[in-house]
Design an enzyme around this catalytic site. Structure first.
Site, PDB file in Angstrom:
ATOM      1  N   HIS A 179       0.866  -1.183   0.000  1.00 29.01           N
ATOM      2  CA  HIS A 179       0.000   0.000   0.000  1.00 29.01           C
ATOM      3  C   HIS A 179       0.896   1.225   0.000  1.00 29.01           C
ATOM      4  O   HIS A 179       1.688   1.448   0.922  1.00 29.01           O
ATOM      5  CB  HIS A 179      -0.907   0.012   1.231  1.00 29.01           C
ATOM      6  N   CYS A 180       0.759   2.029  -1.052  1.00 29.16           N
ATOM      7  CA  CYS A 180       1.601   3.218  -1.197  1.00 29.16           C
ATOM      8  C   CYS A 180       0.845   4.434  -0.678  1.00 29.16           C
ATOM      9  O   CYS A 180      -0.215   4.785  -1.218  1.00 29.16           O
ATOM     10  CB  CYS A 180       1.986   3.412  -2.667  1.00 29.16           C
TER      11      CYS A 180
END
Length: 421
Positions: A274-275
């Site tokens: 998850h960025c």
């Protein structure tokens, strides 16, 4: 007729104008009434003036009211709520950069403390698994503000022409387009009827269903195993694999290499990580566009930094201009450009590290999630201080890994639980 008229009136009342919205209590409100009828704030102020202790939930209630009432007028569907986490970057970044341009000592302190504050806030939100728009706002505003200063401060100096300006502008536009494509869909898995009852369907019939209506499917794994002539040992391995891939949150069986993101609350095909900088997951459907966004941003940033340094430090070598540029603080305009070049260099260095890790992982056909799990379970080989992690589970050689990565489908229909059995 009267009933129809009442229905029409109800539907007309439900239509909101651009400045109206439904508050958290389900009541109709207006943007202009943002400071009216705030009982929670009145109660907190009364207790403060009377020197009485505040209620434990008073501050959270006041924060919820403030968050709910900060709206932007919208033409469709009424006023839209504004996430407060996007506001700090809009205020702090210009103020800190202008402050750092006053003196080189102040600049050293600000440019050292700013990445530290961002990292602290990242670990603070990451530990709580909370979703925030702070980092996406910081990334987009940094790009927009650097481009604005490039046009207003650097380009008027006349050290380069329209061609260089056009190249920088095209780079910014392509980066934004690639970012927009990256945020569309990472490859989210949507549960269906079979997946909702998959845990029951694998080992018993769904609750409230007659086994005769489902073709006698009381134990799907036993039925399929008997028909296929699979041994009991293989059947147990299938059951164990299904238990391992079962997602309690989404109530579904995940395909191989899929993972559940606790921040987004969804399962994603071939989940990498998850960025926070794009406020989305990086999965099978957007991993290639994510790398393209990084490459475009880095090329644009490096080219823009070189143009700025050529303008403010024309007599210095580009490789050493950031470290030694005499007389750059004599004028505030050149000092601001030099400070922004340093800020862009810090951001570029961080993204270069991220791109290097991504390229290494693709070369070994391993995702960031798989690498963390393998290092935690000590089932992978690591080298170069953990930069290279090789699990060996899916690797097909350098060329085969990159061929598989470049040919990943944007829309892959995941197998149903029955197919997995």
């Amino acid at each position: 007729m009267k009933r129809q008229a009442k229905k029409v009136l109800v539907e007309e009342d439900a239509v909101l104008c651009c400045c109206e919205y439904m508050n958290r209590h389900g009541q109709r409100s207006h943007v202009a009434a943002c400071c009216c009828d705030c009982e929670d704030l009145d109660d907190a102020c009364d207790r403060f003036l009377k020197r009485e202790p505040q209620k434990p939930e008073s501050l959270s209630q006041v924060a919820a009211v403030v968050t709910d009432r900060i709206r932007v007028p919208w033409l469709w569907g009424g006023a839209r709520k504004v996430d407060l986490s996007i506001i700090p970057p809009l205020l702090l970044l210009p103020a800190l950069l202008h402050l750092a341009a006053l003196h080189f000592l102040i600049g050293m302190v600000v440019l050292t403390a700013l990445p530290g504050l961002v990292l602290w806030y990242y670990y603070f939100t990451h530990r709580k698994k909370g979703r925030t728009l702070f980092f996406l706002s910081l990334a987009l505003f940094s790009l927009a503000y650097m481009y604005y200063l490039f046009i207003t401060e650097v380009f008027p100096r006349g050290d380069f022409g329209l061609l260089q300006l056009a190249l920088v502008s095209v780079g910014v536009v392509l980066t934004l387009l690639a970012l927009f494509h990256t945020k569309r869909d990472p490859g989210i898995l949507h549960p269906n009827e079979e997946s909702v009852h998959s845990k029951v369907a694998y080992y018993s019939s769904p609750t409230g269903r007659n086994p005769s209506l489902s073709g006698g499917r009381q134990d799907v794994t036993m039925t399929v195993a008997n028909r296929a002539g699979v041994s009991e040992h293989a059947e147990e391995e299938m059951k164990e694999s299904n238990r391992k891939n079962w997602c309690q949150a989404c109530r579904m069986v995940r395909p191989p290499r899929a993972g559940h993101c606790r921040i987004c609350g969804v399962c994603v095909l071939r989940l990498d990580h998850h960025c926070v900088w794009i406020n989305s997951c990086v999965g099978q459907a957007n991993h290639r566009s994510f790398l393209l966004t990084l490459v475009l941003f880095l090329l644009t940033s490096l080219y823009g930094i070189s143009l700025v340094l050529q303008s403010v430090c024309p007599r210095q070598n580009l490789l050493f201009a950031l470290l030694y540029c005499p007389g750059v603080y004599n004028q505030y305009s050149t000092a601001l450009c030099f400070t922004c070049a340093w800020y862009s260099s810090i951001v570029t260095g961080g993204l270069l590290h991220l791109l290097a890790i991504q390229l290494i992982n693709v070369s070994y056909n391993v995702t960031e999630r798989e690498a963390r799990i393998a290092l935690r379970e000590k089932t992978a080989r690591s080298a170069y201080w953990g930069l290279v992690v090789n699990t060996g589970a899916y690797s097909r050689g350098f060329r085969g890994n990159w061929s598989e990565f470049m040919s990943m489908g944007d829309k892959v229909i995941p197998p149903s639980p029955t197919d997995l059995v």
